[in-house]
Design an enzyme around this catalytic site. Structure first.
Site, mmCIF file in Angstrom:
data_model
loop_
_atom_site.group_PDB
_atom_site.id
_atom_site.type_symbol
_atom_site.label_atom_id
_atom_site.label_comp_id
_atom_site.label_asym_id
_atom_site.label_seq_id
_atom_site.Cartn_x
_atom_site.Cartn_y
_atom_site.Cartn_z
ATOM 1 N N ALA A 91 0.821 -1.219 0.000
ATOM 2 C CA ALA A 91 0.000 0.000 0.000
ATOM 3 C C ALA A 91 0.854 1.268 0.000
ATOM 4 N N LEU A 92 2.161 1.111 0.156
ATOM 5 C CA LEU A 92 3.081 2.256 0.262
ATOM 6 C C LEU A 92 2.645 3.221 1.366
ATOM 7 N N ASP A 111 -4.012 -2.108 -0.897
ATOM 8 C CA ASP A 111 -4.123 -2.272 0.552
ATOM 9 C C ASP A 111 -4.678 -3.671 0.825
ATOM 10 N N ALA A 134 3.282 -7.695 4.932
ATOM 11 C CA ALA A 134 2.682 -6.364 5.122
ATOM 12 C C ALA A 134 2.172 -6.231 6.549
ATOM 13 N N THR A 189 6.524 -12.519 14.513
ATOM 14 C CA THR A 189 7.624 -11.931 15.286
ATOM 15 C C THR A 189 7.791 -12.629 16.634
ATOM 16 N N GLU A 195 8.096 -11.096 19.253
ATOM 17 C CA GLU A 195 7.446 -10.251 20.279
ATOM 18 C C GLU A 195 6.128 -10.842 20.766
ATOM 19 N N TYR A 221 1.168 -3.520 19.217
ATOM 20 C CA TYR A 221 1.771 -4.139 18.017
ATOM 21 C C TYR A 221 1.850 -5.648 18.183
ATOM 22 N N SER A 222 2.480 -6.108 19.270
ATOM 23 C CA SER A 222 2.676 -7.559 19.401
ATOM 24 C C SER A 222 1.347 -8.279 19.614
ATOM 25 N N ALA A 223 0.376 -7.597 20.251
ATOM 26 C CA ALA A 223 -0.947 -8.216 20.413
ATOM 27 C C ALA A 223 -1.626 -8.382 19.054
ATOM 28 N N LYS A 283 -0.042 -8.789 16.206
ATOM 29 C CA LYS A 283 0.656 -9.874 15.494
ATOM 30 C C LYS A 283 0.229 -11.236 16.080
ATOM 31 N N LEU A 302 15.715 1.320 16.157
ATOM 32 C CA LEU A 302 16.905 1.656 16.944
ATOM 33 C C LEU A 302 18.167 1.900 16.106
ATOM 34 N N GLY A 358 5.428 -0.634 28.977
ATOM 35 C CA GLY A 358 5.319 -2.073 28.699
ATOM 36 C C GLY A 358 6.545 -2.644 28.016
HETATM 37 P P1 NAD Z 1 8.125 -2.187 7.538
HETATM 38 O O1 NAD Z 1 7.292 -1.322 8.405
HETATM 39 O O2 NAD Z 1 9.480 -1.723 7.138
HETATM 40 O O3 NAD Z 1 7.329 -2.505 6.173
HETATM 41 C C1 NAD Z 1 5.960 -2.835 6.162
HETATM 42 C C2 NAD Z 1 5.477 -2.767 4.721
HETATM 43 O O4 NAD Z 1 4.078 -3.124 4.714
HETATM 44 C C3 NAD Z 1 5.571 -1.376 4.107
HETATM 45 O O5 NAD Z 1 6.103 -1.451 2.802
HETATM 46 C C4 NAD Z 1 4.134 -0.890 4.073
HETATM 47 O O6 NAD Z 1 3.856 0.000 3.000
HETATM 48 C C5 NAD Z 1 3.367 -2.194 3.917
HETATM 49 N N1 NAD Z 1 1.992 -2.114 4.412
HETATM 50 C C6 NAD Z 1 1.582 -1.646 5.625
HETATM 51 N N2 NAD Z 1 0.249 -1.674 5.707
HETATM 52 C C7 NAD Z 1 -0.203 -2.217 4.538
HETATM 53 C C8 NAD Z 1 -1.493 -2.542 4.037
HETATM 54 N N3 NAD Z 1 -2.608 -2.302 4.753
HETATM 55 N N4 NAD Z 1 -1.578 -3.102 2.810
HETATM 56 C C9 NAD Z 1 -0.468 -3.333 2.073
HETATM 57 N N5 NAD Z 1 0.768 -3.023 2.494
HETATM 58 C C10 NAD Z 1 0.909 -2.484 3.725
HETATM 59 O O7 NAD Z 1 8.193 -3.601 8.270
HETATM 60 P P2 NAD Z 1 9.387 -4.660 8.345
HETATM 61 O O8 NAD Z 1 10.266 -4.310 9.467
HETATM 62 O O9 NAD Z 1 9.923 -4.867 6.996
HETATM 63 O O10 NAD Z 1 8.556 -5.959 8.795
HETATM 64 C C11 NAD Z 1 7.954 -6.802 7.826
HETATM 65 C C12 NAD Z 1 7.237 -7.933 8.561
HETATM 66 O O11 NAD Z 1 8.175 -8.670 9.334
HETATM 67 C C13 NAD Z 1 6.147 -7.451 9.510
HETATM 68 O O12 NAD Z 1 5.066 -8.352 9.411
HETATM 69 C C14 NAD Z 1 6.811 -7.538 10.881
HETATM 70 O O13 NAD Z 1 5.844 -7.795 11.882
HETATM 71 C C15 NAD Z 1 7.731 -8.733 10.690
HETATM 72 N N6 NAD Z 1 8.955 -8.740 11.523
HETATM 73 C C16 NAD Z 1 9.798 -7.655 11.536
HETATM 74 C C17 NAD Z 1 10.977 -7.724 12.266
HETATM 75 C C18 NAD Z 1 11.960 -6.568 12.304
HETATM 76 O O14 NAD Z 1 12.934 -6.599 13.057
HETATM 77 N N7 NAD Z 1 11.779 -5.509 11.513
HETATM 78 C C19 NAD Z 1 11.298 -8.896 12.985
HETATM 79 C C20 NAD Z 1 10.398 -9.963 12.962
HETATM 80 C C21 NAD Z 1 9.252 -9.890 12.216
HETATM 81 O O1 DAU Z 2 11.723 -8.578 17.802
HETATM 82 C C1 DAU Z 2 11.164 -8.353 16.544
HETATM 83 C C2 DAU Z 2 10.622 -6.946 16.469
HETATM 84 O O2 DAU Z 2 11.750 -6.064 16.412
HETATM 85 C C3 DAU Z 2 9.722 -6.718 15.263
HETATM 86 O O3 DAU Z 2 8.570 -7.512 15.395
HETATM 87 C C4 DAU Z 2 9.323 -5.242 15.149
HETATM 88 O O4 DAU Z 2 8.577 -5.029 13.956
HETATM 89 C C5 DAU Z 2 10.582 -4.396 15.113
HETATM 90 O O5 DAU Z 2 10.242 -3.031 15.086
HETATM 91 C C6 DAU Z 2 11.455 -4.695 16.316
HETATM 92 O O6 DAU Z 2 10.808 -4.251 17.527
HETATM 93 P P1 DAU Z 2 11.623 -3.507 18.709
HETATM 94 O O7 DAU Z 2 10.661 -2.732 19.507
HETATM 95 O O8 DAU Z 2 12.496 -4.466 19.423
HETATM 96 O O9 DAU Z 2 12.560 -2.553 17.785
HETATM 97 P P2 DAU Z 2 13.021 -1.031 17.956
HETATM 98 O O10 DAU Z 2 14.079 -0.813 16.925
HETATM 99 O O11 DAU Z 2 11.866 -0.102 17.985
HETATM 100 O O12 DAU Z 2 13.699 -1.025 19.378
HETATM 101 C C7 DAU Z 2 14.797 -1.878 19.692
HETATM 102 C C8 DAU Z 2 15.160 -1.650 21.145
HETATM 103 O O13 DAU Z 2 15.724 -0.333 21.279
HETATM 104 C C9 DAU Z 2 13.976 -1.679 22.082
HETATM 105 O O14 DAU Z 2 14.387 -2.241 23.324
HETATM 106 C C10 DAU Z 2 13.616 -0.213 22.283
HETATM 107 C C11 DAU Z 2 14.962 0.476 22.193
HETATM 108 N N1 DAU Z 2 14.935 1.843 21.625
HETATM 109 C C12 DAU Z 2 14.316 2.038 20.440
HETATM 110 C C13 DAU Z 2 14.270 3.301 19.877
HETATM 111 C C14 DAU Z 2 13.556 3.524 18.557
HETATM 112 C C15 DAU Z 2 15.582 2.884 22.305
HETATM 113 O O15 DAU Z 2 16.171 2.692 23.376
HETATM 114 N N2 DAU Z 2 15.536 4.129 21.739
HETATM 115 C C16 DAU Z 2 14.908 4.388 20.555
HETATM 116 O O16 DAU Z 2 14.887 5.541 20.110
#
Ligand code: NAD
Ligand code: DAU
Length: 351
Positions: free
Chosen positions: A45-46, A70, A93, A137, A139, A162-164, A166, A202, A287
């Site tokens: 959906a960008l 979407d 997505a 995830t 989480e 978020y985690s709820a 997922k 982070l 939390g």
């Molecule tokens: P991201 O936020 O970078 O990308 C999400 C993408 O989904 C975006 O391109 C966005 O445009 C698209 N999107 C959002 N809502 C949409 C909708 N309604 N319809 C179509 N497209 C939509 O996320 P990410 O970090 O790349 O995570 C991708 C997946 O992996 C997620 O499901 C996330 O829960 C899971 N995940 C992420 C991590 C992590 O560390 N980033 C770890 C474990 C699992």
């Molecule tokens: O564990 C997988 C998850 O990892 C994915 O499901 C999520 O989509 C992804 O966003 C990520 O979640 P986190 O909450 O762990 O990632 P985030 O990068 O937001 O934060 C990593 C850790 O750093 C977390 O303990 C919060 C802390 N943090 C984060 C930010 C953005 C800080 O201390 N300062 C910050 O500014």
């Protein structure tokens, strides 16, 4: 041409959702490289987190199609399946940022819960044997204390909206298997790092702030532990699960790589030659999960997956990528995101 087979069937067309996001765009690049016989359809959906620049260079690839849509739009999803007839779905997505879910959970419920169900329904209406890989995830398991690791059998105990959301989607995927016999597999990965991660997370946030000599907001005492995995290792695990995972199963994905947040921030400062005085201890995330650690034994023993990148080498490369791609960082940080960014950190920075 070598074709991949599953259950005696040639697997040729894969529909990816969220392929313009961080992990999704890395996965598109990875699959085009690793499976040159496959066609990919990317549905995204960008939103603020989706960026076609992450996919530049592949628009003209005849094996790749982008559909801006979407996943909560039932009519469009049905027509996408009708037109492209995928053999498999890789569902990424999502709304993915914990802090945003605390500010407003509604887009998380809409995309992550409702969107997943709509996609499951469209998949089932199109074909009964289309494999559906649900990218979840770690989480969903909640938080760990000082010891232990998450297993696939660990009870779900999500602590953020978020985690709820997922965890809810995981339950819908499970129900689709139990009720309708759908061919589903769920993965639960730990924190990813690498190129194209939106700079609200982070690692890219800290790199961008350190580069600009801005404060680095560390939540609470910075001793929360995350288990970091390089993004292409997540991609190789998803490919292994898509091709060889057992239907109805859950697979944890992680590289046994735990780091306290403060240590990660210090490594970034050290590489960029910036002082630790840039660190600001700010109000903790409500939390906030204290520690994540994944036990990936099932994935490695059943499917033979192992990660190929070490943090010691891939983190410095990642830091350098964000420095070399400053214009990408600035472009994605502009517009809508900046409003959120200033509200969040205007309030949180306690200098
Ligand atoms: P991201 O936020 O970078 O990308 C999400 C993408 O989904 C975006 O391109 C966005 O445009 C698209 N999107 C959002 N809502 C949409 C909708 N309604 N319809 C179509 N497209 C939509 O996320 P990410 O970090 O790349 O995570 C991708 C997946 O992996 C997620 O499901 C996330 O829960 C899971 N995940 C992420 C991590 C992590 O560390 N980033 C770890 C474990 C699992
Ligand atoms: O564990 C997988 C998850 O990892 C994915 O499901 C999520 O989509 C992804 O966003 C990520 O979640 P986190 O909450 O762990 O990632 P985030 O990068 O937001 O934060 C990593 C850790 O750093 C977390 O303990 C919060 C802390 N943090 C984060 C930010 C953005 C800080 O201390 N300062 C910050 O500014």
């Amino acid at each position: 041409m070598q074709l991949t087979k599953r259950d005696g069937r040639v697997l040729m067309r894969v529909l990816i959702t969220g392929g313009a996001g961080f992990i999704g765009s890395n996965l598109v690049h990875y699959l085009l490289r690793e499976r040159p016989e496959w066609d990919l359809v990317n549905v995204d959906a960008l939103t603020y987190a989706g960026n076609l620049e992450n996919l530049s260079g592949i628009e003209s690839n005849p094996r790749y199609v982008f559909v801006k849509a979407d996943i909560t739009d039932t009519v469009t999803m049905n027509s996408v399946f009708e037109e492209h007839r995928p053999d498999a779905v890789l569902h990424l997505a999502a709304e993915s940022h914990v802090d945003r879910s605390i500010l407003d959970s509604s887009p998380f419920i809409r995309t992550n819960v409702l969107g997943t169900q709509i996609l499951l329904d469209a998949t089932r209406a199109h074909s009964t044997d289309c494999r559906f890989v649900h990218v979840s995830t770690d989480e969903v398991y909640g938080t760990l204390g000082a010891t232990g690791k998450f297993l696939e059998t660990t009870p779900l105990a999500p602590n953020s909206p978020y985690s709820a959301s997922k965890a809810s989607s995981d339950m819908l995927v499970r129900a689709a298997h139990e009720t309708f016999g759908m061919d589903v597999v769920t993965t639960r990965c730990s924190n990813n790092y690498g190129p194209y991660q939106f700079p609200e997370k982070l690692i890219p946030l800290m790199i961008a702030n350190a580069r600009d000599d801005k404060p680095l907001p560390v939540y609470g005492d910075g001793q929360q532990v995350r288990d970091w995995l390089y993004v292409t290792d997540h991609c190789s695990a998803l490919l292994a699960v898509l091709e060889h995972g057992k239907s109805g199963e859950v697979y944890n994905i992680g590289g046994n790589n735990e780091w306290p947040n403060l240590e990660v921030v210090r490594l970034i400062l050290e590489q960029l030659g910036k002082p630790e005085s840039l660190i600001r201890y700010v109000q903790d995330r409500p939390g906030h999960d204290r520690r994540y650690a994944i036990d990936p034994t099932k994935l490695s023993s059943e499917l033979g997956w192992t990660p190929s990148r070490t943090f010691e080498r891939a983190l410095p490369e990642t830091i350098q990528w964000y420095i070399d791609n400053e214009t990408w960082v600035e472009r994605v940080r502009s517009g809508q995101y900046m409003d959120y960014f200033s509200d969040q950190y205007g309030e949180r920075l306690s200098e």
